[in-house]
Design a protein around this motif. Structure first.
Motif, PDB file in Angstrom:
ATOM      1  N   GLY A 130      88.732  75.193  52.595  1.00  0.00           N
ATOM      2  CA  GLY A 130      88.916  76.555  53.534  1.00  0.00           C
ATOM      3  C   GLY A 130      87.742  77.246  53.503  1.00  0.00           C
ATOM      4  O   GLY A 130      87.694  78.466  54.437  1.00  0.00           O
ATOM      5  N   ALA A 131      86.609  76.991  52.828  1.00  0.00           N
ATOM      6  CA  ALA A 131      85.462  77.876  52.908  1.00  0.00           C
ATOM      7  C   ALA A 131      84.711  77.415  54.317  1.00  0.00           C
ATOM      8  O   ALA A 131      84.966  76.626  55.136  1.00  0.00           O
ATOM      9  CB  ALA A 131      84.616  77.533  51.763  1.00  0.00           C
ATOM     10  N   LEU A 132      83.999  78.746  54.609  1.00  0.00           N
ATOM     11  CA  LEU A 132      83.148  78.516  55.820  1.00  0.00           C
ATOM     12  C   LEU A 132      81.856  77.765  55.744  1.00  0.00           C
ATOM     13  O   LEU A 132      81.243  78.204  54.530  1.00  0.00           O
ATOM     14  CB  LEU A 132      82.933  80.023  56.667  1.00  0.00           C
ATOM     15  N   LEU A 133      81.413  77.122  56.743  1.00  0.00           N
ATOM     16  CA  LEU A 133      80.179  76.337  56.466  1.00  0.00           C
ATOM     17  C   LEU A 133      79.331  76.845  57.825  1.00  0.00           C
ATOM     18  O   LEU A 133      80.004  76.566  58.990  1.00  0.00           O
ATOM     19  CB  LEU A 133      80.299  74.699  56.624  1.00  0.00           C
ATOM     20  N   PHE A 134      78.244  77.692  57.711  1.00  0.00           N
ATOM     21  CA  PHE A 134      77.360  77.728  58.827  1.00  0.00           C
ATOM     22  C   PHE A 134      76.473  76.755  59.244  1.00  0.00           C
ATOM     23  O   PHE A 134      75.686  76.541  58.282  1.00  0.00           O
ATOM     24  CB  PHE A 134      76.888  79.292  58.777  1.00  0.00           C
ATOM     25  N   VAL A 135      76.360  76.302  60.524  1.00  0.00           N
ATOM     26  CA  VAL A 135      75.484  75.396  60.606  1.00  0.00           C
ATOM     27  C   VAL A 135      74.506  75.494  61.944  1.00  0.00           C
ATOM     28  O   VAL A 135      74.921  76.455  62.539  1.00  0.00           O
ATOM     29  CB  VAL A 135      76.188  73.886  60.955  1.00  0.00           C
ATOM     30  N   GLU A 136      73.362  74.897  61.901  1.00  0.00           N
ATOM     31  CA  GLU A 136      72.707  74.926  63.115  1.00  0.00           C
ATOM     32  C   GLU A 136      72.513  73.629  63.577  1.00  0.00           C
ATOM     33  O   GLU A 136      72.226  72.496  62.925  1.00  0.00           O
ATOM     34  CB  GLU A 136      71.105  75.324  62.916  1.00  0.00           C
ATOM     35  N   ALA A 137      72.767  73.080  64.934  1.00  0.00           N
ATOM     36  CA  ALA A 137      72.901  71.820  65.454  1.00  0.00           C
ATOM     37  C   ALA A 137      72.009  71.668  66.590  1.00  0.00           C
ATOM     38  O   ALA A 137      71.495  72.356  67.402  1.00  0.00           O
ATOM     39  CB  ALA A 137      74.644  71.676  66.161  1.00  0.00           C
ATOM     40  N   PHE A 138      71.391  70.363  66.363  1.00  0.00           N
ATOM     41  CA  PHE A 138      70.342  69.821  67.392  1.00  0.00           C
ATOM     42  C   PHE A 138      70.996  68.628  68.049  1.00  0.00           C
ATOM     43  O   PHE A 138      71.417  67.510  67.353  1.00  0.00           O
ATOM     44  CB  PHE A 138      69.035  69.307  66.907  1.00  0.00           C
ATOM     45  N   SER A 139      71.497  68.521  69.435  1.00  0.00           N
ATOM     46  CA  SER A 139      72.218  67.610  69.824  1.00  0.00           C
ATOM     47  C   SER A 139      71.447  67.043  71.045  1.00  0.00           C
ATOM     48  O   SER A 139      70.638  67.461  71.701  1.00  0.00           O
ATOM     49  CB  SER A 139      73.453  68.126  70.476  1.00  0.00           C
ATOM     50  N   SER A 140      71.527  65.824  71.279  1.00  0.00           N
ATOM     51  CA  SER A 140      71.058  65.081  72.185  1.00  0.00           C
ATOM     52  C   SER A 140      71.962  63.844  72.570  1.00  0.00           C
ATOM     53  O   SER A 140      72.779  63.134  71.867  1.00  0.00           O
ATOM     54  CB  SER A 140      69.776  64.349  72.016  1.00  0.00           C
ATOM     55  N   LEU A 141      71.900  63.316  74.136  1.00  0.00           N
ATOM     56  CA  LEU A 141      72.781  62.263  74.573  1.00  0.00           C
ATOM     57  C   LEU A 141      72.149  60.907  74.377  1.00  0.00           C
ATOM     58  O   LEU A 141      70.805  61.009  74.366  1.00  0.00           O
ATOM     59  CB  LEU A 141      72.917  62.525  76.041  1.00  0.00           C
TER      60      LEU A 141
END
Length: 753
Positions: free
Chosen positions: A232-243
């Motif tokens: 139930g805790a929050l996880l803040f993330v930074e995402a780097f996406s690519s196809l």
């Protein structure tokens, strides 16, 4: 080894080949595969040249010898089992490893069939032999390559996921640990359950991105959102996406960095940082500022380099639309209007034109800047040259079939990462991707050829001890859950700030250190620029609130008294006071504006000797003081700008103006250190108490004058340090000494590997 196998000395008499085989002899002689005929005693009666070449013999050296003369014990067992089937009239296909003339094994696939005469009697066998040597070598190479790339993805510090058909097609253990589920639990989730991991307030944004990707519209590749962990805790993330293409189908690869600790820390500062959000929203390679008509009014060093320009004047005033390839100008105009109405655009690709006329692809983000009244003022563009990425995409597509599906998925995850990725062992770099090579300005081949000592040379000397302490095996072996920042030295001498994540792995069978590098240079610079802007704003506010306000009060009081004066001499005296106050205001404004363009003026190498000597000559000619100079550093070249002389003059005038003695003396020394030059300016004035020294450069405390605050701003821009001490240690009444430390310019690296 002789032309005949060593197992027999006298060949067994052969048998005639059947009429059917002889009829097609021309055909079998020219086959690409091996072909052989044996009699019922398994003695060769015919071999074609292709088969004899496989084993390194001439055909005549094999005819008359048994099959077992060319096989070891294990392969002889396989042969006998299939010969038995042949005598029963059954054909078969099986693998055999023959022993060549040189003793090496030759892997083959044998397709054998019986020879039956017209009375249905077994007379022997014939077979087609397919050489599998090349296939075996390719299979082994592919397995080794797959293992290497699997290590890069399966044992990283950050989460890696692949989304395909709205479900998790792949997740690594690091991501599973982040959200508190097992890998199998995540892979078994339905699309709805997978979306349930995302915070409800962030889901609509990610769904919009997913829809844009399906429709082929531009979408951000870097963004932040929140997960809800299993507990139930929050996880803040930074995402780097690519196809990417994964198992033959289109998919989305996402590198996920846990930003929970950073988010909690930044939440306390977010209120003040919102004022400068436009400066640090992105991490650009190049920045340009254009007016509302699209004319360039500012370009940073990276922008000049990217466009092939040497000076900013080559870009200033030029219409930005002219720098975009004709085929993309209509799209650029539409995006300019979109930025004006919506405030920003992200990750738009154009073909642009360099100063020499050549075209190159870029990825651009832009935002609208507003003035204090909220009115549109200018556009800020953030551009990234994606030539190498385009080239890498093309190369990856070309090599897909050769690598195979299994090996390709791990190569794709590592090579297409937007972050630098290295694996370091006792010999140096065992692996590095192109993103890290670009970060430090080397080719991948050059990095892989470096020794371990040369690899450490890429780290700023002041950060080496910190990195060794925090690496696995160091004093603070806790990098599974933490990160830290260091500086890298590029090949061209430029510094790059990076946030790195390090982990211990096993790579190709040996212990190694894997590191992910995230470039934070531009964020660091933006933070520094924001601080400088705030300091200038505080200075202007302070001048208006104190110095200029005091002079305006003098003018107001003098004007009031002058109205009531009856004698002309008294009126004239008040008028003189007003004139002096007006002059004082003008001087304050002039001095404050002297460094108005400080942060935008480019730096170059300048002689500290010449600048200091020139300032001393100019000031000594108009003030009454003795100047004692000592320059032990004869060729002190530093990175500076046109404000260097203002910095030195401010300190020289400070030494004279605040000294009430009749016999004013000033000592100026220029000394050389290992990595810097130190200029000191001392006087025999009344000195500065220790309590005042502590806040002399603090604008909020107002112990130092405007000139000293400007000197601090200039020194900070040069990357230097200014301090104040007693001229005679321990006795402040004997005068003051200001010391400025200027770092030496960093030269381009001469490493060849």
């Amino acid at each position: 080894m002789s032309d005949k196998p060593p197992l027999r000395e006298t060949p067994t008499e052969g048998v005639d080949i059947s009429d059917d085989i002889l009829r097609y002899r021309a055909l079998v002689d020219s086959m690409n595969e091996g072909f052989a005929v044996v009699d019922k005693k398994n003695v060769f009666s015919y071999v074609n040249k292709r088969f004899s070449d496989m084993l390194g013999y001439a055909p005549s050296a094999m005819i008359g010898f048994k099959l077992t003369d060319f096989l070891d014990a294990n392969n002889t067992k396989v042969l006998k089992a299939n010969v038995k089937r042949r005598k029963e009239g059954i054909s078969s296909q099986y693998e055999l490893v023959w022993t060549s003339k040189t003793g090496e094994g030759v892997p083959t696939i044998v397709s054998g069939a019986p020879l039956i005469d017209h009375k249905d009697r077994h007379r022997g066998s014939f077979a087609v032999i397919l050489d599998m040597t090349a296939f075996k070598e390719a299979e082994e190479a592919l397995a080794r390559s797959e293992a290497r790339y699997k290590t890069l993805v399966e044992k990283p510090l950050q989460g890696v996921t692949v989304i395909q058909n709205s479900r998790y097609a792949y997740v690594n253990q690091a991501f599973a640990d982040m959200v508190g589920y097992s890998v199998d639990e995540i892979l078994e989730m339905t699309s709805e359950e997978g979306w349930g991991l995302v915070h409800p307030d962030d889901k609509s944004k990610l769904l919009e991105y997913a829809a844009d990707r399906r429709e082929g519209r531009p979408t951000p590749t870097q963004y932040e959102y929140r997960f809800i962990k299993k507990d139930g805790a929050l996880l803040f993330v930074e995402a780097f996406s690519s196809l990417i293409e994964y198992d033959g189908e289109r998919a989305l690869e996402i590198l996920i960095i846990d930003r929970t600790e950073r988010e909690e820390a930044e939440a306390k500062q977010r209120e003040t940082e919102n004022l400068y959000r436009a400066l640090i929203e992105t991490s650009p390679d190049a920045i340009t500022l254009t007016d509302l008509e699209g004319n360039i009014i500012m370009a940073n060093k990276q922008a000049l380099k990217m466009h092939g320009c040497e000076t900013e004047d080559e870009l200033l005033g030029k219409a930005s639309i002219e720098m975009i390839a004709p085929g993309d100008r209509e799209l650029a105009i539409a995006n300019l209007q979109k930025t004006l109405t919506e405030g920003a655009i992200r990750d738009v690709e154009y073909n642009m034109i360099r100063y020499d006329g050549t075209e190159f692809p870029v990825e651009m983000s832009a935002s609208l800047l507003r003035d204090s009244n909220g009115q549109p003022k200018a556009f800020m563009g953030v551009l990234r040259d994606i030539t190498k990425r385009k080239h890498a995409d093309s190369q990856l597509k070309t090599s897909t079939d050769a690598l195979g599906r299994s090996e390709l998925k791990y190569r794709t995850l590592a090579e297409q990462s937007m972050q630098g990725l290295t694996i370091l062992n006792d010999n140096g770099f065992a692996y590095t991707n192109s993103a890290f090579a670009d970060l430090v300005g080397y080719e991948v081949e050059d990095l892989l050829a470096m020794s371990l000592e040369q690899a450490w040379d890429l780290i700023h000397p002041d950060d080496v001890d910190l990195l060794k302490e925090k690496m696995p095996g160091g004093k603070e072996d806790n990098l599974q859950t933490s990160s830290f920042e260091i500086r890298l030295l590029r090949k061209d001498g430029e510094l790059r700030w990076v946030e790195n994540f390090t982990n211990r792995v096993e790579y190709e069978g040996t212990p190694a250190i894997q590191t992910v590098f995230v470039d934070v240079t531009h964020a660091k610079k933006a933070e520094k620029d924001v601080r400088a802007a705030k300091d200038i704003a505080h200075l202007y506010q302070d001048l208006m609130g104190h110095d200029i306000t005091n002079q305006l009060q003098v003018i107001l009081n003098s004007a009031t008294l002058m109205r009531s004066a009856t004698e002309d001499t008294i009126k004239d005296s008040f008028l003189d006071i007003i004139d002096e106050a007006v002059s004082r205001c003008a001087r304050l404004i002039g001095e404050a504006r002297a460094t108005e363009q400080l942060m935008v003026v480019p730096m170059e190498e300048k002689s500290l000797n010449l600048a200091a000597a020139g300032c001393i000559r100019a000031i000594s000619s108009r003030v009454k003081a003795d100047f004692d100079t000592s320059f032990s550093a004869q060729d002190a070249m530093i990175n500076a700008d046109e404000y260097l002389e203002l910095l030195i003059s401010n300190l020289l005038m400070n030494a004279v103006e605040h000294n009430p003695r009749e016999d004013k003396r000033v000592w100026v020394k220029l000394q050389e250190q290992e990595d810097a030059f130190v200029l000191s300016i001392a006087d025999n004035g009344p000195g500065i108490t220790n309590a005042s020294k502590a806040g002399i450069f603090d604008m909020s405390r107002r112990f130092g004058g405007l000139g000293l605050h400007q000197s601090k701003q200039i020194t900070d821009k040069y990357g230097g340090e200014i301090t104040v001490v007693d001229r005679v240690a321990g006795d402040h009444s004997q005068g003051t000494k200001f010391k400025i430390r200027f770092p030496r310019p960093r030269r381009k690296s001469n490493k060849s590997s």
